[in-house]
Design a protein around this motif. Sequence first.
Motif, PDB file in Angstrom:
ATOM      1  N   LEU A 182       0.844  -1.191   0.000  1.00 52.93           N
ATOM      2  CA  LEU A 182       0.000   0.000   0.000  1.00 52.93           C
ATOM      3  C   LEU A 182       0.883   1.245   0.000  1.00 52.93           C
ATOM      4  N   ARG A 183       0.593   2.183  -0.904  1.00 48.83           N
ATOM      5  CA  ARG A 183       1.393   3.405  -1.016  1.00 48.83           C
ATOM      6  C   ARG A 183       0.510   4.641  -0.984  1.00 48.83           C
ATOM      7  N   ALA A 184       0.931   5.638  -0.203  1.00 49.81           N
ATOM      8  CA  ALA A 184       0.336   6.977  -0.242  1.00 49.81           C
ATOM      9  C   ALA A 184       1.229   7.834  -1.135  1.00 49.81           C
ATOM     10  N   ILE A 185       0.643   8.556  -2.055  1.00 47.04           N
ATOM     11  CA  ILE A 185       1.407   9.237  -3.099  1.00 47.04           C
ATOM     12  C   ILE A 185       1.854  10.622  -2.629  1.00 47.04           C
ATOM     13  N   SER A 186       3.176  10.816  -2.647  1.00 47.10           N
ATOM     14  CA  SER A 186       3.767  12.076  -2.185  1.00 47.10           C
ATOM     15  C   SER A 186       4.212  12.972  -3.327  1.00 47.10           C
ATOM     16  N   ASN A 187       4.371  12.411  -4.517  1.00 47.83           N
ATOM     17  CA  ASN A 187       4.887  13.190  -5.654  1.00 47.83           C
ATOM     18  C   ASN A 187       4.592  12.440  -6.947  1.00 47.83           C
ATOM     19  N   PRO A 188       4.541  13.158  -8.059  1.00 45.63           N
ATOM     20  CA  PRO A 188       4.391  12.471  -9.339  1.00 45.63           C
ATOM     21  C   PRO A 188       5.717  11.843  -9.768  1.00 45.63           C
ATOM     22  N   VAL A 189       5.644  10.687 -10.396  1.00 48.37           N
ATOM     23  CA  VAL A 189       6.830  10.102 -11.018  1.00 48.37           C
ATOM     24  C   VAL A 189       7.181  10.947 -12.233  1.00 48.37           C
ATOM     25  N   GLY A 190       8.438  11.353 -12.331  1.00 46.07           N
ATOM     26  CA  GLY A 190       8.851  12.177 -13.450  1.00 46.07           C
ATOM     27  C   GLY A 190      10.066  13.002 -13.115  1.00 46.07           C
ATOM     28  N   PRO A 191      10.307  14.069 -13.851  1.00 49.38           N
ATOM     29  CA  PRO A 191      11.469  14.920 -13.576  1.00 49.38           C
ATOM     30  C   PRO A 191      11.511  15.350 -12.112  1.00 49.38           C
ATOM     31  N   ARG A 192      12.658  15.260 -11.507  1.00 45.95           N
ATOM     32  CA  ARG A 192      12.812  15.521 -10.075  1.00 45.95           C
ATOM     33  C   ARG A 192      12.508  16.990  -9.761  1.00 45.95           C
ATOM     34  N   ASP A 193      11.499  17.197  -8.926  1.00 41.80           N
ATOM     35  CA  ASP A 193      11.058  18.545  -8.573  1.00 41.80           C
ATOM     36  C   ASP A 193      10.656  18.525  -7.103  1.00 41.80           C
ATOM     37  N   ARG A 194      11.597  18.836  -6.239  1.00 34.70           N
ATOM     38  CA  ARG A 194      11.339  18.738  -4.806  1.00 34.70           C
ATOM     39  C   ARG A 194      10.250  19.694  -4.342  1.00 34.70           C
ATOM     40  N   ALA A 195      10.049  20.779  -5.060  1.00 33.11           N
ATOM     41  CA  ALA A 195       8.991  21.707  -4.685  1.00 33.11           C
ATOM     42  C   ALA A 195       7.607  21.084  -4.834  1.00 33.11           C
ATOM     43  N   ALA A 196       7.508  20.032  -5.643  1.00 32.61           N
ATOM     44  CA  ALA A 196       6.220  19.375  -5.866  1.00 32.61           C
ATOM     45  C   ALA A 196       5.964  18.235  -4.884  1.00 32.61           C
ATOM     46  N   TRP A 197       6.944  17.900  -4.056  1.00 32.67           N
ATOM     47  CA  TRP A 197       6.766  16.803  -3.109  1.00 32.67           C
ATOM     48  C   TRP A 197       5.831  17.231  -1.985  1.00 32.67           C
ATOM     49  N   ARG A 198       4.985  16.329  -1.557  1.00 29.90           N
ATOM     50  CA  ARG A 198       4.048  16.577  -0.460  1.00 29.90           C
ATOM     51  C   ARG A 198       4.184  15.446   0.567  1.00 29.90           C
ATOM     52  N   ILE A 199       5.388  15.323   1.127  1.00 28.72           N
ATOM     53  CA  ILE A 199       5.668  14.209   2.033  1.00 28.72           C
ATOM     54  C   ILE A 199       4.815  14.268   3.299  1.00 28.72           C
ATOM     55  N   PRO A 200       4.712  15.415   4.005  1.00 29.06           N
ATOM     56  CA  PRO A 200       3.845  15.431   5.199  1.00 29.06           C
ATOM     57  C   PRO A 200       2.397  15.052   4.886  1.00 29.06           C
ATOM     58  N   ASP A 201       1.891  15.519   3.739  1.00 29.39           N
ATOM     59  CA  ASP A 201       0.521  15.174   3.361  1.00 29.39           C
ATOM     60  C   ASP A 201       0.383  13.677   3.098  1.00 29.39           C
ATOM     61  N   ALA A 202       1.395  13.093   2.454  1.00 19.37           N
ATOM     62  CA  ALA A 202       1.338  11.666   2.165  1.00 19.37           C
ATOM     63  C   ALA A 202       1.417  10.843   3.450  1.00 19.37           C
ATOM     64  N   LEU A 203       2.240  11.273   4.391  1.00 22.67           N
ATOM     65  CA  LEU A 203       2.311  10.568   5.675  1.00 22.67           C
ATOM     66  C   LEU A 203       0.984  10.664   6.422  1.00 22.67           C
ATOM     67  N   ALA A 204       0.351  11.830   6.354  1.00 20.43           N
ATOM     68  CA  ALA A 204      -0.959  11.978   6.984  1.00 20.43           C
ATOM     69  C   ALA A 204      -1.989  11.071   6.306  1.00 20.43           C
ATOM     70  N   ARG A 205      -1.896  10.943   4.979  1.00 18.25           N
ATOM     71  CA  ARG A 205      -2.816  10.059   4.245  1.00 18.25           C
ATOM     72  C   ARG A 205      -2.570   8.613   4.627  1.00 18.25           C
ATOM     73  N   LEU A 206      -1.314   8.248   4.836  1.00 22.09           N
ATOM     74  CA  LEU A 206      -0.988   6.891   5.260  1.00 22.09           C
ATOM     75  C   LEU A 206      -1.607   6.609   6.629  1.00 22.09           C
TER      76      LEU A 206
END
Length: 230
Positions: A182-206
Amino acid sequence: MSLLGFGRVLVVTAVEAERAAVAGGLGAATAVTTAAVGVGPAAAAAGTARLLTRAECAGEPFDAVLCAGIGGGFAPLAAVGGLVIADVSIAADLGAEDHDAFVDVEALGFGRSRHPADRRLLDGLRAALPDAVVAPVLTVSTATGSAARTAALAARVPGAGAEAMEGFGVAAAAEGVAFAELRAISNPVGPRDRAAWRIPDALARLRTAFAALAAFPAPPGPAEPPAPAA
């Protein structure tokens, strides 16, 4: 308390932040063990195998293993903030290059690169998390950071939902035990763009996903045999 009708469940994550999110959602689900086993398929396999072996030697084997955490989502199927349940966990870069083509280990005759989810566990996850996408989750050793590699992976596994780094390793270690990812999505797969990462939101979704799993009623067990006639 059991999880989705399984007796003893092991939930493994890569890092402590993921484990804490899972444990926070589960609350008092005492039949569930959570552990952070390390990043990447090798660490995940070794850590999971150690935990399974210890439990079996103690006479308390696990009935199911769930690999959980955050990951990248393949647009447009898996959006940031969503969930992906793996119907199959695939070692997407396990194989060989043949000029411009990729040849997986099955074609090479060296083994397997796919571990399907246990059907009963998959059905339970789908029922408890009806908004989740069900799709292949790719295990890679190097996170994707370019449009070209994104396109190559999407062509290699049509319908892929997410990319992470541990699922296949956990599945390999859990051979013979019910497994899912099971995975909560923190960012789109593609060109590396750290500004687009939503790690806290993904952890909250998990966390909320595991709260839903803990609250979901277990399926009814087999009917009791009729009492003998007096």
